[in-house]
Design a protein around this motif. Sequence first.
Motif, PDB file in Angstrom:
ATOM      1  N   ASP A  73      -6.875  -0.133   6.532  1.00  0.00           N
ATOM      2  CA  ASP A  73      -8.268   0.296   6.674  1.00  0.00           C
ATOM      3  C   ASP A  73      -8.304   1.582   7.506  1.00  0.00           C
ATOM      4  O   ASP A  73      -7.479   1.773   8.405  1.00  0.00           O
ATOM      5  CB  ASP A  73      -9.090  -0.780   7.382  1.00  0.00           C
ATOM      6  CG  ASP A  73      -9.275  -2.028   6.511  1.00  0.00           C
ATOM      7  OD1 ASP A  73      -9.245  -1.880   5.267  1.00  0.00           O
ATOM      8  OD2 ASP A  73      -9.438  -3.123   7.079  1.00  0.00           O
ATOM      9  N   PRO A  74      -9.262   2.458   7.243  1.00  0.00           N
ATOM     10  CA  PRO A  74      -9.340   3.711   8.008  1.00  0.00           C
ATOM     11  C   PRO A  74      -9.665   3.461   9.479  1.00  0.00           C
ATOM     12  O   PRO A  74     -10.311   2.478   9.825  1.00  0.00           O
ATOM     13  CB  PRO A  74     -10.461   4.489   7.321  1.00  0.00           C
ATOM     14  CG  PRO A  74     -11.182   3.518   6.466  1.00  0.00           C
ATOM     15  CD  PRO A  74     -10.289   2.353   6.225  1.00  0.00           C
ATOM     16  N   ALA A  75      -9.203   4.367  10.319  1.00  0.00           N
ATOM     17  CA  ALA A  75      -9.491   4.279  11.753  1.00  0.00           C
ATOM     18  C   ALA A  75     -10.984   4.485  11.979  1.00  0.00           C
ATOM     19  O   ALA A  75     -11.617   5.301  11.313  1.00  0.00           O
ATOM     20  CB  ALA A  75      -8.689   5.323  12.513  1.00  0.00           C
ATOM     21  N   SER A  76     -11.530   3.746  12.918  1.00  0.00           N
ATOM     22  CA  SER A  76     -12.950   3.875  13.223  1.00  0.00           C
ATOM     23  C   SER A  76     -13.184   4.469  14.613  1.00  0.00           C
ATOM     24  O   SER A  76     -14.321   4.711  14.993  1.00  0.00           O
ATOM     25  CB  SER A  76     -13.639   2.511  13.113  1.00  0.00           C
ATOM     26  OG  SER A  76     -13.064   1.604  14.026  1.00  0.00           O
ATOM     27  N   ALA A  77     -12.112   4.697  15.354  1.00  0.00           N
ATOM     28  CA  ALA A  77     -12.224   5.263  16.704  1.00  0.00           C
ATOM     29  C   ALA A  77     -11.027   6.170  16.957  1.00  0.00           C
ATOM     30  O   ALA A  77      -9.958   5.999  16.355  1.00  0.00           O
ATOM     31  CB  ALA A  77     -12.272   4.153  17.751  1.00  0.00           C
ATOM     32  N   ASP A  78     -11.202   7.134  17.844  1.00  0.00           N
ATOM     33  CA  ASP A  78     -10.120   8.062  18.166  1.00  0.00           C
ATOM     34  C   ASP A  78      -8.861   7.346  18.628  1.00  0.00           C
ATOM     35  O   ASP A  78      -7.746   7.740  18.275  1.00  0.00           O
ATOM     36  CB  ASP A  78     -10.551   9.053  19.241  1.00  0.00           C
ATOM     37  CG  ASP A  78     -11.481  10.126  18.701  1.00  0.00           C
ATOM     38  OD1 ASP A  78     -11.557  10.274  17.463  1.00  0.00           O
ATOM     39  OD2 ASP A  78     -12.118  10.810  19.510  1.00  0.00           O
TER      40      ASP A  78
ATOM     41  N   GLU B 136      -7.592   4.710  17.704  1.00  0.00           N
ATOM     42  CA  GLU B 136      -6.840   4.156  16.580  1.00  0.00           C
ATOM     43  C   GLU B 136      -6.028   5.213  15.848  1.00  0.00           C
ATOM     44  O   GLU B 136      -5.199   4.885  14.991  1.00  0.00           O
ATOM     45  CB  GLU B 136      -7.805   3.482  15.608  1.00  0.00           C
ATOM     46  CG  GLU B 136      -8.506   2.267  16.198  1.00  0.00           C
ATOM     47  CD  GLU B 136      -9.575   1.714  15.264  1.00  0.00           C
ATOM     48  OE1 GLU B 136      -9.812   2.295  14.189  1.00  0.00           O
ATOM     49  OE2 GLU B 136     -10.174   0.693  15.623  1.00  0.00           O
TER      50      GLU B 136
END
Length: 69
Positions: free
Chosen positions: A13-18, A20
């Motif tokens: 899944d794509p990162a949702s926070a820096d 990550e």
Amino acid sequence: MAGNACREAWLADPASADAEMNIGPDTVDLHELTDYEQDFVRAVQQHLDDFLKVHRLIMPIRRKHTHSA
């Protein structure tokens, strides 16, 4: 070495926070590169040491010619 981690990251899944965005050693183990890293650091240190030796030899000559003009 990083191919598996890249593949897994692509499928994740794509990162949702820096935070990550950072890839930790639990994802990619770069310990295999330690010897190469140390060799690189030694080579750079030797290059800089050689450069500074030449620089110290040349600078007094340049200063002498610059101030006498």
